[in-house]
Design an enzyme around this catalytic site. Sequence first.
Site, mmCIF file in Angstrom:
data_model
loop_
_atom_site.group_PDB
_atom_site.id
_atom_site.type_symbol
_atom_site.label_atom_id
_atom_site.label_comp_id
_atom_site.label_asym_id
_atom_site.label_seq_id
_atom_site.Cartn_x
_atom_site.Cartn_y
_atom_site.Cartn_z
ATOM 1 N N TYR A 128 0.821 -1.211 0.000
ATOM 2 C CA TYR A 128 0.000 0.000 0.000
ATOM 3 C C TYR A 128 0.856 1.263 0.000
ATOM 4 C CZ TYR A 128 -4.613 -2.100 0.879
ATOM 5 O OH TYR A 128 -5.797 -2.769 0.775
ATOM 6 N N LYS A 146 2.978 -15.300 1.865
ATOM 7 C CA LYS A 146 3.168 -15.972 0.575
ATOM 8 C C LYS A 146 4.668 -16.244 0.448
ATOM 9 C CE LYS A 146 1.667 -17.452 -3.447
ATOM 10 N NZ LYS A 146 0.817 -18.660 -3.594
ATOM 11 N N ASP A 181 -3.059 -18.410 0.053
ATOM 12 C CA ASP A 181 -4.066 -19.032 -0.817
ATOM 13 C C ASP A 181 -4.816 -20.142 -0.081
ATOM 14 O OD1 ASP A 181 -1.616 -20.370 -0.869
ATOM 15 O OD2 ASP A 181 -1.561 -20.659 -3.040
ATOM 16 N N ASP A 217 -6.549 -7.129 4.055
ATOM 17 C CA ASP A 217 -7.700 -6.458 3.435
ATOM 18 C C ASP A 217 -8.620 -7.496 2.798
ATOM 19 O OD1 ASP A 217 -9.267 -4.314 2.334
ATOM 20 O OD2 ASP A 217 -8.297 -4.719 0.406
ATOM 21 N N ASP A 273 -12.654 -9.129 4.260
ATOM 22 C CA ASP A 273 -13.951 -9.140 3.562
ATOM 23 C C ASP A 273 -14.487 -10.575 3.475
ATOM 24 O OD1 ASP A 273 -13.602 -6.365 3.078
ATOM 25 O OD2 ASP A 273 -14.604 -6.528 1.129
HETATM 26 P P1 NAD Z 1 -18.284 -2.214 -0.218
HETATM 27 O O1 NAD Z 1 -17.774 -2.744 1.062
HETATM 28 O O2 NAD Z 1 -18.646 -0.774 -0.241
HETATM 29 O O3 NAD Z 1 -19.552 -3.061 -0.675
HETATM 30 C C1 NAD Z 1 -19.450 -4.453 -0.999
HETATM 31 C C2 NAD Z 1 -20.849 -5.091 -0.943
HETATM 32 O O4 NAD Z 1 -21.244 -5.196 0.423
HETATM 33 C C3 NAD Z 1 -21.918 -4.262 -1.640
HETATM 34 O O5 NAD Z 1 -22.845 -5.121 -2.230
HETATM 35 C C4 NAD Z 1 -22.561 -3.498 -0.501
HETATM 36 O O6 NAD Z 1 -23.910 -3.150 -0.723
HETATM 37 C C5 NAD Z 1 -22.439 -4.492 0.662
HETATM 38 N N1 NAD Z 1 -22.312 -3.788 1.932
HETATM 39 C C6 NAD Z 1 -21.238 -3.119 2.379
HETATM 40 N N2 NAD Z 1 -21.463 -2.567 3.556
HETATM 41 C C7 NAD Z 1 -22.736 -2.880 3.877
HETATM 42 C C8 NAD Z 1 -23.556 -2.596 5.000
HETATM 43 N N3 NAD Z 1 -23.122 -1.860 6.037
HETATM 44 N N4 NAD Z 1 -24.826 -3.071 4.989
HETATM 45 C C9 NAD Z 1 -25.273 -3.801 3.969
HETATM 46 N N5 NAD Z 1 -24.530 -4.122 2.897
HETATM 47 C C10 NAD Z 1 -23.275 -3.659 2.852
HETATM 48 O O7 NAD Z 1 -17.163 -2.521 -1.312
HETATM 49 P P2 NAD Z 1 -17.048 -2.016 -2.841
HETATM 50 O O8 NAD Z 1 -18.405 -1.958 -3.456
HETATM 51 O O9 NAD Z 1 -16.022 -2.869 -3.449
HETATM 52 O O10 NAD Z 1 -16.466 -0.560 -2.722
HETATM 53 C C11 NAD Z 1 -17.243 0.629 -2.790
HETATM 54 C C12 NAD Z 1 -16.349 1.821 -2.471
HETATM 55 O O11 NAD Z 1 -15.984 1.771 -1.082
HETATM 56 C C13 NAD Z 1 -15.056 1.868 -3.254
HETATM 57 O O12 NAD Z 1 -14.842 3.202 -3.621
HETATM 58 C C14 NAD Z 1 -13.998 1.420 -2.247
HETATM 59 O O13 NAD Z 1 -12.735 1.963 -2.486
HETATM 60 C C15 NAD Z 1 -14.573 1.948 -0.971
HETATM 61 N N6 NAD Z 1 -14.147 1.257 0.249
HETATM 62 C C16 NAD Z 1 -13.907 2.040 1.345
HETATM 63 C C17 NAD Z 1 -13.582 1.461 2.552
HETATM 64 C C18 NAD Z 1 -13.342 2.336 3.722
HETATM 65 O O14 NAD Z 1 -13.646 3.510 3.687
HETATM 66 N N7 NAD Z 1 -12.772 1.838 4.804
HETATM 67 C C19 NAD Z 1 -13.553 0.072 2.669
HETATM 68 C C20 NAD Z 1 -13.816 -0.712 1.542
HETATM 69 C C21 NAD Z 1 -14.128 -0.103 0.327
HETATM 70 C C1 IPM Z 2 -10.467 -1.201 3.947
HETATM 71 C C2 IPM Z 2 -10.551 -0.579 2.575
HETATM 72 C C3 IPM Z 2 -9.346 0.287 2.325
HETATM 73 C C4 IPM Z 2 -8.109 -0.611 2.340
HETATM 74 C C5 IPM Z 2 -9.366 1.111 1.032
HETATM 75 C C6 IPM Z 2 -10.628 1.916 0.878
HETATM 76 C C7 IPM Z 2 -8.180 2.028 0.942
HETATM 77 O O1 IPM Z 2 -10.718 -1.562 1.611
HETATM 78 O O2 IPM Z 2 -10.346 -0.457 4.926
HETATM 79 O O3 IPM Z 2 -10.565 -2.418 4.051
HETATM 80 O O4 IPM Z 2 -7.791 -1.235 1.316
HETATM 81 O O5 IPM Z 2 -7.469 -0.667 3.380
HETATM 82 MN MN MN Z 3 -11.132 -3.550 2.422
#
Ligand code: NAD
Ligand code: IPM
Ligand code: MN
Length: 357
Positions: free
Chosen positions: A141, A189, A221, A245, A249
């Site tokens: 990162y 890895k 993996d 990260d 998820d």
């Molecule tokens: P996301 O985590 O926003 O969403 C992934 C899936 O999970 C979507 O279908 C969404 O509707 C669902 N989801 C997420 N949070 C939810 C909640 N609280 N309740 C119900 N459903 C939920 O990931 P993405 O779509 O890949 O990314 C969207 C944006 O968010 C991108 O711009 C990414 O960079 C950003 N992002 C930010 C952070 C952060 O601020 N820490 C973390 C991850 C992604």
């Molecule tokens: C998280 C998010 C962030 C990360 C992005 C939005 C920079 O995905 O907090 O998990 O990759 O750390």
């Molecule tokens: Mn993330």
Amino acid sequence: MRASIALLPGDGIGPEVTDAAAAALDAVSARYGHRFTLTRSPFGAAALRAGDPPLPQATLQTCLAADAVLLGAVGDPAFSEGPGERRPEAGLLQLRRELGVYANLRPARVWPGLEHAVPLRPERVRGLDLLIVRELTGGIYFGEPRGRNHDRSEAFDTMRYAAHEVERIATVAFESARKRRKLVTSVDKANVLECSRLWREVVTEVADRYPDVRLEHQLVDSCAMRLVSDPGSFDVLLTGNLFGDILSDEAGAVVGSLGLLPSASIGGRGGLFEPVHGSAPDIAGRDAANPVGAIASAAMLLRHALGASREADAIESAIGAALDDGCRTADLAPPGAPAMGCTAMTKAIVGRIGDLP
Ligand code: NAD
Ligand code: IPM
Ligand code: MN
């Protein structure tokens, strides 16, 4: 107790879930007689739209001066094509670095009653409770050099870890494991990456200081596979920035929804607390977000930044009680079943904070 908390709602569902977390903090301060001052500041796309950088100077100063930072999420499709520094996500990475919060704790557990909301067989996940300890301010990162060559024919990022960065995050993982089930699974890895070979060596040295904690090494993996085939076999997962990260998820899906997972980023100034999920543009503005990850992040803030574990327990018990009583947002409800909105779910949880003895 008095405390100042910087609130960064951010983008998408960020404002909805930070309002939920703020309501939980208000309920706790009313019940236990605390004075928390919450200061909202622009961050992410909200700041970019105002012509500022994603982490405006004034927002950074507010965060540096606060006892803790509570964040929603950043990310906006309107800024997804822009140059690196004009992206909302760049503001988040800068904030983590400025605060020096190298240790990102991401607990994932199956709440009682949610065994049937998960994609795996209930017996595989019952009682599941693991902690991902993710290195947050190093690795690919942040490694230099990064960029593109002038004709865009090539782009490059650098994975780089200093031994001291591995040592301090490994120490956090072993200390955490000591208070839990005393198993650290270090994920890397090492069959391919030099960074991972250094990681493995340093983690093994740190383990010598913790004879009561068992250490195992696992390649990322097969770890991803084990996380769905036998998630209950993990206690503490120790890993680098990128792998952490991705695996977190996955852990979100395993316990029923990404929307449930909170996080604490500590080790530096104050602490940064945010749900693991992103801005979820697909459901933003529809009162459909699950607020549990954000509310549970407020509980982690109370515990880790303010030392208020009784208050943190009160919030977590209220979440458990609401879920146990069948409260479900759309991400947790069976397809076609009625679901609560973010506001109603928040009320259900916050109302139960008051119920507790
Ligand atoms: P996301 O985590 O926003 O969403 C992934 C899936 O999970 C979507 O279908 C969404 O509707 C669902 N989801 C997420 N949070 C939810 C909640 N609280 N309740 C119900 N459903 C939920 O990931 P993405 O779509 O890949 O990314 C969207 C944006 O968010 C991108 O711009 C990414 O960079 C950003 N992002 C930010 C952070 C952060 O601020 N820490 C973390 C991850 C992604
Ligand atoms: C998280 C998010 C962030 C990360 C992005 C939005 C920079 O995905 O907090 O998990 O990759 O750390
Ligand atoms: Mn993330």
